[in-house]
Structure formats: C-alpha cells, structure tokens
Design an enzyme around this catalytic site. Structure first.
Site, PDB file in Angstrom:
ATOM      1  N   GLU A  44      83.556 114.174  90.695  1.00 46.59           N
ATOM      2  CA  GLU A  44      82.329 113.383  90.544  1.00 46.59           C
ATOM      3  C   GLU A  44      81.298 114.114  89.684  1.00 46.59           C
ATOM      4  OE1 GLU A  44      79.044 111.274  93.504  1.00 46.59           O
ATOM      5  OE2 GLU A  44      79.949 113.174  94.108  1.00 46.59           O
ATOM      6  N   LYS A 115      79.620 103.555  91.966  1.00 44.66           N
ATOM      7  CA  LYS A 115      79.578 104.016  93.365  1.00 44.66           C
ATOM      8  C   LYS A 115      78.709 103.102  94.217  1.00 44.66           C
ATOM      9  CE  LYS A 115      78.496 108.309  95.887  1.00 44.66           C
ATOM     10  NZ  LYS A 115      77.963 109.687  95.691  1.00 44.66           N
ATOM     11  N   CYS A 150      82.934 110.160  96.568  1.00 44.90           N
ATOM     12  CA  CYS A 150      82.189 111.077  97.417  1.00 44.90           C
ATOM     13  C   CYS A 150      81.641 110.438  98.703  1.00 44.90           C
ATOM     14  CB  CYS A 150      81.070 111.720  96.600  1.00 44.90           C
ATOM     15  SG  CYS A 150      80.425 113.267  97.312  1.00 44.90           S
TER      16      CYS A 150
END
Length: 270
Positions: A44, A115, A150
């Site tokens: 990431e 995300k 994440c």
C-alpha cells in the site's frame, strides 16, 4: 501458482521517481529465474508512505499518472500479472483516493480499486481521502482475486461480499504499523478461515512519518495455515500455492453453505 510479494522499504530520503524505477526492476527480477512468478504484488502507498499524510496532496497523481505508467510498463516487460499496490490518486474533481491498480501481462490495466475503509477516525487518511464505493474482483487463469487494502482487513463483511462476487484469493496490500502486528497476522488468518480462501497480505518495511512498519508479509491458505512469512526488513516473499484447494476445501467442509441471510434481529425482551 507462483506469487512474489515484494515488501518494499519506504525511505523518505529516496526520491519517488527513483523508487518507482527500483520497484520496476524488482518486478522484472521475479520473472528472470528458473521459476518465474505468475503474480507479483506490491504494498500500500509505497510511492509516498502510508502514514506520510502531510505529503498526500503533494504526491497525488491522476489515475494514469507516473505510477500507472511505470507499473504498466513493468508488467508488460515482465509478462506478469501485477498488483501494483496503491498510490494517492487525485480524481478529476480533486478528491484524493487510496487506489490500487492491477495490470495483466500485456501491461493493460484490468482493475482499479479505491480503498473503501479509510484509517484514522477523525484524522489522516479518514479526512484527507474519499472512500471507495465498489467491490472489485479480477479473474486470473486459475483463480479470481478479491481486492482489499490494509484497514479493510478489519471489516469481514467486505470479504464476504468479495466471496459472493466469486473471489477465491484475497490480495491485501498494506502499510500496517508494527505496534499492531499481532492484529495483522490474526486478521489475515481469520479472513482466510471464515471465507475458505487464500490471503496474500503484503506490507511495507521501514518507517513512515515516524511510524515503524510491521513488515511480516504473509500468505495464508484456506485452512488458516501460514504458507510463508517475511521478516521486518525489505524482502521478497515467494510462495507457490494451488488455487484448486479453495474449491476442494469448500466442498470438504461446506461452511459457507450454512450461512443464514436476512435473519431478523431479536425483539426487545421484557
């Protein structure tokens, strides 16, 4: 399937253009040996650092900006499927997103995932970036990838939605902090077990804005067993796994068939 997970060290003193070129050379190296990778995965926000919030606006790029260009070329020159981790995308309306890119062996972008769950509560990513709104899967020869990033790892409903969309292998690039490394391993194994899927979770090394990174990239099988795990420094984790084991596991132990959807919440007692 052979996967190479590249755990990149993000050094704030390393120019971003240099890091892009260095990472592209690492991708090339994963297809040059006797056992070339089928899939390469990056972490990431490796161009800037996951906790370098003050640099997000400065380092933001359009979707098809420098990171897209270099990673597309790296995938094409290597002839490999490349999950290029994520970068700070600046959309046409100016909104920033934490966006992951996937390229096929011709260098064509086949997916972009913004995300969904932003970390920070009332600061950092949570206030600086927009939230993605779409689940994304990518079909590779032999398996279907489900994309997450994440902090998404803490939200099991996202992964169950990816399973419903056909995912068999979850790819989770991250910039996970060292102080919560135990959660990183626990959650990766939990998402694998509860969905009977592989989890390819790749982190970063080094320190981002004074936040030490966990590293410890890992691959987990559908039974929750760790097939391979990196250390804390920059490292490439190479793992061979059999995608067919997902359906075999789901047939032998058909827990997903026991799901009960739409069950009403219990009423108030008394």
């Amino acid at each position: 399937m052979r996967a190479s997970l590249i755990q990149i060290a993000v050094n704030p003193d390393e120019p971003v253009n240099y890091r892009r070129a260095r990472v592209a050379s690492l991708v090339a190296g994963e297809v040059s040996g006797p056992n070339p990778a089928d899939l390469v995965v990056l972490p990431e926000l490796w161009p800037v650092g996951a906790f370098a919030f003050t640099r997000f606006a400065e380092e933001a790029e359009p979707l098809e900006g420098p990171t897209h260009e270099v990673m597309s070329r790296a995938a094409a020159e290597a002839g490999v499927w490349l999950h290029a981790g994520s970068f700070v995308e600046r959309a046409e309306d100016g909104t920033l997103y934490n966006t992951s890119l996937v390229f096929d062996p011709r260098g064509e972008r086949v997916a972009a995932y913004r995300k969904i769950h932003r970390f920070g509560f009332d600061q950092g990513e949570a206030v600086l970036m927009g939230a993605g709104e779409e689940l994304v899967t990518v079909t590779l020869p032999g398996t279907t990838l489900g994309l997450a990033t994440c902090y998404d790892l803490r939200f099991p409903e996202l992964f169950r939605g990816l399973v419903d969309a056909g995912a068999q292998t979850f790819v989770v690039p991250a910039g996970w902090p060292e102080r919560r490394r135990a959660h990183w391993t626990l959650l990766a194994r939990a998402r694998a077990v509860e969905n009977q899927a592989y989890v390819l979770a790749v982190g970063t090394a080094g320190t981002h804005a004074d936040v030490p990174q966990a590293g410890h990239t890992l691959v987990v099988d559908p039974w929750g067993e760790i097939l391979g795990e990196a250390g804390a420094e920059e490292e490439i984790l190479r793992v061979e796994f059999d995608p067919a084991e997902v359906e075999k596991t789901r047939e032998r132990f058909p827990v997903l068939k026991g799901r009960r959807l739409g069950v009403e919440r219990p009423g108030t007692l008394g």
